[in-house]
Each structure stands twice: as C-alpha cells, then as structure tokens.
Design a protein around this motif. Sequence first.
Motif, PDB file in Angstrom:
ATOM      1  N   GLU A 109       0.979  -0.993   0.053  1.00  0.00           N
ATOM      2  CA  GLU A 109      -0.020   0.397   0.260  1.00  0.00           C
ATOM      3  C   GLU A 109       0.705   1.145  -0.230  1.00  0.00           C
ATOM      4  O   GLU A 109       0.604   1.760  -0.770  1.00  0.00           O
ATOM      5  CB  GLU A 109      -1.024  -0.243   1.061  1.00  0.00           C
ATOM      6  CG  GLU A 109      -2.197   0.946   1.491  1.00  0.00           C
ATOM      7  CD  GLU A 109      -2.817   0.766  -0.022  1.00  0.00           C
ATOM      8  OE1 GLU A 109      -2.896   1.797  -0.507  1.00  0.00           O
ATOM      9  OE2 GLU A 109      -3.556  -0.095  -0.244  1.00  0.00           O
ATOM     10  N   ASP A 110       1.772   1.353   0.850  1.00  0.00           N
ATOM     11  CA  ASP A 110       2.850   2.324   0.596  1.00  0.00           C
ATOM     12  C   ASP A 110       3.495   2.901  -0.616  1.00  0.00           C
ATOM     13  O   ASP A 110       3.266   3.723  -1.277  1.00  0.00           O
ATOM     14  CB  ASP A 110       3.709   2.335   1.763  1.00  0.00           C
ATOM     15  CG  ASP A 110       5.079   3.245   1.779  1.00  0.00           C
ATOM     16  OD1 ASP A 110       4.486   4.894   1.802  1.00  0.00           O
ATOM     17  OD2 ASP A 110       6.222   3.093   2.328  1.00  0.00           O
ATOM     18  N   LEU A 111       3.827   1.354  -1.013  1.00  0.00           N
ATOM     19  CA  LEU A 111       4.481   1.435  -2.848  1.00  0.00           C
ATOM     20  C   LEU A 111       3.489   1.931  -3.604  1.00  0.00           C
ATOM     21  O   LEU A 111       3.768   2.862  -4.493  1.00  0.00           O
ATOM     22  CB  LEU A 111       4.835   0.131  -3.297  1.00  0.00           C
ATOM     23  CG  LEU A 111       6.495  -0.154  -2.831  1.00  0.00           C
ATOM     24  CD1 LEU A 111       6.517  -1.454  -2.783  1.00  0.00           C
ATOM     25  CD2 LEU A 111       6.994   0.202  -2.891  1.00  0.00           C
ATOM     26  N   LEU A 112       2.622   1.562  -3.374  1.00  0.00           N
ATOM     27  CA  LEU A 112       1.158   2.252  -4.650  1.00  0.00           C
ATOM     28  C   LEU A 112       0.882   3.629  -4.565  1.00  0.00           C
ATOM     29  O   LEU A 112       1.105   4.600  -5.010  1.00  0.00           O
ATOM     30  CB  LEU A 112       0.151   0.939  -3.959  1.00  0.00           C
ATOM     31  CG  LEU A 112       0.145  -0.066  -4.618  1.00  0.00           C
ATOM     32  CD1 LEU A 112      -1.467  -1.143  -4.169  1.00  0.00           C
ATOM     33  CD2 LEU A 112       0.067  -0.247  -6.382  1.00  0.00           C
ATOM     34  N   GLY A 113       0.971   4.379  -3.282  1.00  0.00           N
ATOM     35  CA  GLY A 113       0.281   5.536  -2.378  1.00  0.00           C
ATOM     36  C   GLY A 113       1.929   6.505  -2.773  1.00  0.00           C
ATOM     37  O   GLY A 113       1.885   7.385  -3.771  1.00  0.00           O
ATOM     38  N   ARG A 114       2.722   5.646  -2.917  1.00  0.00           N
ATOM     39  CA  ARG A 114       4.236   6.785  -3.990  1.00  0.00           C
ATOM     40  C   ARG A 114       4.184   6.839  -5.164  1.00  0.00           C
ATOM     41  O   ARG A 114       4.209   7.469  -6.067  1.00  0.00           O
ATOM     42  CB  ARG A 114       5.266   5.859  -3.531  1.00  0.00           C
ATOM     43  CG  ARG A 114       6.352   6.063  -1.885  1.00  0.00           C
ATOM     44  CD  ARG A 114       7.092   4.937  -1.897  1.00  0.00           C
ATOM     45  NE  ARG A 114       7.139   5.582  -0.347  1.00  0.00           N
ATOM     46  CZ  ARG A 114       8.757   5.389   0.107  1.00  0.00           C
ATOM     47  NH1 ARG A 114       9.540   4.175  -0.771  1.00  0.00           N
ATOM     48  NH2 ARG A 114       8.554   4.531   1.507  1.00  0.00           N
ATOM     49  N   ALA A 115       4.081   5.114  -6.086  1.00  0.00           N
ATOM     50  CA  ALA A 115       3.725   5.166  -7.229  1.00  0.00           C
ATOM     51  C   ALA A 115       2.303   6.988  -7.798  1.00  0.00           C
ATOM     52  O   ALA A 115       2.615   6.726  -8.788  1.00  0.00           O
ATOM     53  CB  ALA A 115       3.164   3.959  -7.921  1.00  0.00           C
ATOM     54  N   ARG A 116       1.194   6.110  -6.980  1.00  0.00           N
ATOM     55  CA  ARG A 116      -0.050   7.577  -7.395  1.00  0.00           C
ATOM     56  C   ARG A 116       0.667   9.012  -7.247  1.00  0.00           C
ATOM     57  O   ARG A 116       0.449   9.293  -7.982  1.00  0.00           O
ATOM     58  CB  ARG A 116      -1.058   7.234  -6.160  1.00  0.00           C
ATOM     59  CG  ARG A 116      -1.673   6.218  -7.347  1.00  0.00           C
ATOM     60  CD  ARG A 116      -2.673   5.999  -6.123  1.00  0.00           C
ATOM     61  NE  ARG A 116      -3.451   4.446  -6.091  1.00  0.00           N
ATOM     62  CZ  ARG A 116      -3.715   3.799  -5.013  1.00  0.00           C
ATOM     63  NH1 ARG A 116      -3.222   4.113  -3.635  1.00  0.00           N
ATOM     64  NH2 ARG A 116      -3.987   2.666  -5.101  1.00  0.00           N
ATOM     65  N   ALA A 117       1.281   8.957  -5.976  1.00  0.00           N
ATOM     66  CA  ALA A 117       1.414  10.527  -6.052  1.00  0.00           C
ATOM     67  C   ALA A 117       2.571  11.204  -7.097  1.00  0.00           C
ATOM     68  O   ALA A 117       2.786  11.887  -7.870  1.00  0.00           O
ATOM     69  CB  ALA A 117       2.492  10.901  -4.970  1.00  0.00           C
ATOM     70  N   SER A 118       3.540  10.105  -7.831  1.00  0.00           N
ATOM     71  CA  SER A 118       4.706  10.307  -8.258  1.00  0.00           C
ATOM     72  C   SER A 118       3.993  10.268  -9.651  1.00  0.00           C
ATOM     73  O   SER A 118       4.230  10.988 -10.107  1.00  0.00           O
ATOM     74  CB  SER A 118       5.598   9.143  -8.716  1.00  0.00           C
ATOM     75  OG  SER A 118       6.390   8.997  -9.785  1.00  0.00           O
ATOM     76  N   ASP A 119       2.931   9.775  -9.895  1.00  0.00           N
ATOM     77  CA  ASP A 119       2.307  10.169 -11.324  1.00  0.00           C
ATOM     78  C   ASP A 119       1.251  10.965 -11.596  1.00  0.00           C
ATOM     79  O   ASP A 119       1.556  11.749 -12.330  1.00  0.00           O
ATOM     80  CB  ASP A 119       1.524   8.055 -11.659  1.00  0.00           C
ATOM     81  CG  ASP A 119       1.969   7.827 -11.787  1.00  0.00           C
ATOM     82  OD1 ASP A 119       3.119   7.674 -12.514  1.00  0.00           O
ATOM     83  OD2 ASP A 119       1.206   6.483 -11.930  1.00  0.00           O
ATOM     84  N   ALA A 120       1.307  11.413 -10.385  1.00  0.00           N
ATOM     85  CA  ALA A 120       0.434  13.016 -10.549  1.00  0.00           C
ATOM     86  C   ALA A 120       1.001  13.824 -10.125  1.00  0.00           C
ATOM     87  O   ALA A 120       0.962  14.664 -10.873  1.00  0.00           O
ATOM     88  CB  ALA A 120      -0.720  12.779  -8.732  1.00  0.00           C
ATOM     89  N   LEU A 121       1.778  14.040 -10.127  1.00  0.00           N
ATOM     90  CA  LEU A 121       3.207  15.087 -10.038  1.00  0.00           C
ATOM     91  C   LEU A 121       3.978  14.792 -11.223  1.00  0.00           C
ATOM     92  O   LEU A 121       4.305  16.020 -11.998  1.00  0.00           O
ATOM     93  CB  LEU A 121       5.026  14.336  -8.943  1.00  0.00           C
ATOM     94  CG  LEU A 121       5.905  15.626  -9.189  1.00  0.00           C
ATOM     95  CD1 LEU A 121       4.974  16.478  -8.865  1.00  0.00           C
ATOM     96  CD2 LEU A 121       7.157  15.572  -8.093  1.00  0.00           C
ATOM     97  N   ARG A 122       3.844  14.165 -12.161  1.00  0.00           N
ATOM     98  CA  ARG A 122       4.506  13.513 -13.726  1.00  0.00           C
ATOM     99  C   ARG A 122       3.385  14.559 -14.647  1.00  0.00           C
ATOM    100  O   ARG A 122       3.585  14.863 -15.246  1.00  0.00           O
ATOM    101  CB  ARG A 122       4.993  11.838 -13.920  1.00  0.00           C
ATOM    102  CG  ARG A 122       5.610  11.813 -13.277  1.00  0.00           C
ATOM    103  CD  ARG A 122       6.126  10.529 -14.079  1.00  0.00           C
ATOM    104  NE  ARG A 122       7.222   9.656 -13.576  1.00  0.00           N
ATOM    105  CZ  ARG A 122       7.794   8.684 -13.296  1.00  0.00           C
ATOM    106  NH1 ARG A 122       6.506   8.331 -13.792  1.00  0.00           N
ATOM    107  NH2 ARG A 122       8.822   8.550 -12.631  1.00  0.00           N
ATOM    108  N   GLY A 123       1.952  14.217 -14.056  1.00  0.00           N
ATOM    109  CA  GLY A 123       1.045  14.853 -14.774  1.00  0.00           C
ATOM    110  C   GLY A 123       1.051  16.043 -14.759  1.00  0.00           C
ATOM    111  O   GLY A 123       0.398  16.755 -15.205  1.00  0.00           O
ATOM    112  N   ASN A 124       0.532  16.468 -13.146  1.00  0.00           N
ATOM    113  CA  ASN A 124       0.925  17.995 -13.480  1.00  0.00           C
ATOM    114  C   ASN A 124       2.269  18.991 -13.821  1.00  0.00           C
ATOM    115  O   ASN A 124       2.169  19.923 -14.984  1.00  0.00           O
ATOM    116  CB  ASN A 124       0.976  18.589 -11.651  1.00  0.00           C
ATOM    117  CG  ASN A 124      -0.135  18.563 -10.848  1.00  0.00           C
ATOM    118  OD1 ASN A 124      -0.903  18.295 -11.294  1.00  0.00           O
ATOM    119  ND2 ASN A 124       0.323  18.264  -9.128  1.00  0.00           N
ATOM    120  N   GLU A 125       3.224  17.791 -13.815  1.00  0.00           N
ATOM    121  CA  GLU A 125       4.764  18.349 -14.708  1.00  0.00           C
ATOM    122  C   GLU A 125       4.235  18.521 -16.995  1.00  0.00           C
ATOM    123  O   GLU A 125       4.371  19.645 -16.861  1.00  0.00           O
ATOM    124  CB  GLU A 125       5.539  17.589 -14.826  1.00  0.00           C
ATOM    125  CG  GLU A 125       6.446  17.679 -13.468  1.00  0.00           C
ATOM    126  CD  GLU A 125       7.905  17.144 -12.860  1.00  0.00           C
ATOM    127  OE1 GLU A 125       7.863  16.013 -14.242  1.00  0.00           O
ATOM    128  OE2 GLU A 125       8.061  17.258 -12.295  1.00  0.00           O
TER     129      GLU A 125
END
Length: 131
Positions: A109-125
Amino acid sequence: MPQEFSRTERVADYLQQELAKLLLHSVRDPRAEFVNITAVDVSRDLRYAKVYYTKLGVESAEAATDVTRVLDKAAGFLRTEVAKGSSLRTVPKLTFKFDESVGRGRHMEDLLGRARASDALRGNEAEADDS
C-alpha cells in the motif's frame, strides 16, 4: 447435497474465535497483549492446527520471535481451555506462526501510494509543459 463447509473449516473457525477470546481474557503475559488471530489451518485428521497471528506494532517474524515463544509456551493451557469449553473429541495441537501478510500488505500500500503521488506529480509537470 454437499456440505457448505468442511469439518476442518468449521473447527478452524471455532478455534480462531475461542483462541482470540482466551488470549484477550485468560493469558496474562504482557508480551501476548494486542495479539490478533488472523487464521487457523487445521490438518485433515484434526490433530494439528497452525495458528497465524499478528501483533500491533510488530511487522516482521524476526521481531515476533519473543511473542511466538510466549504463545507456544501457552499452547498447552490454551488447548486445555478450548477442550473444556467445546464438544470436540480431540483438540488439535497448536503451533503459532507470525502472519507476515499484513506487513507485506502495508508495504505494498505504501509503494502504491508513492507510485500514485509520482504519477500525479508527472501529470502536473506535463500540463505545465503543454501551456
């Protein structure tokens, strides 16, 4: 008509409930506090039962060795108490195993949360680059 649950499953469910009650009310060792019985696997001949448990704040089997030792020491007492309150002809011999699946689930769950946060950051960029 086939049975909905096999005898081993019914015995396993019964043992899980009874052991949880006994650990909560009858075992006085402080190292056995906050222990949760997650599953019980009973052998087909009903002689042996593997009792899987977790403990609040303990994530690995190495950290739970002391708790496992305490539970194994209390296994005879627990088995006797289950026998007193049940109509089972024989109560299975209990062995306790730390259930690492809960810790692995938290890690995933922690790894998935990190991946979601990373994807959201990439999407904003990417949106900022398109503007």
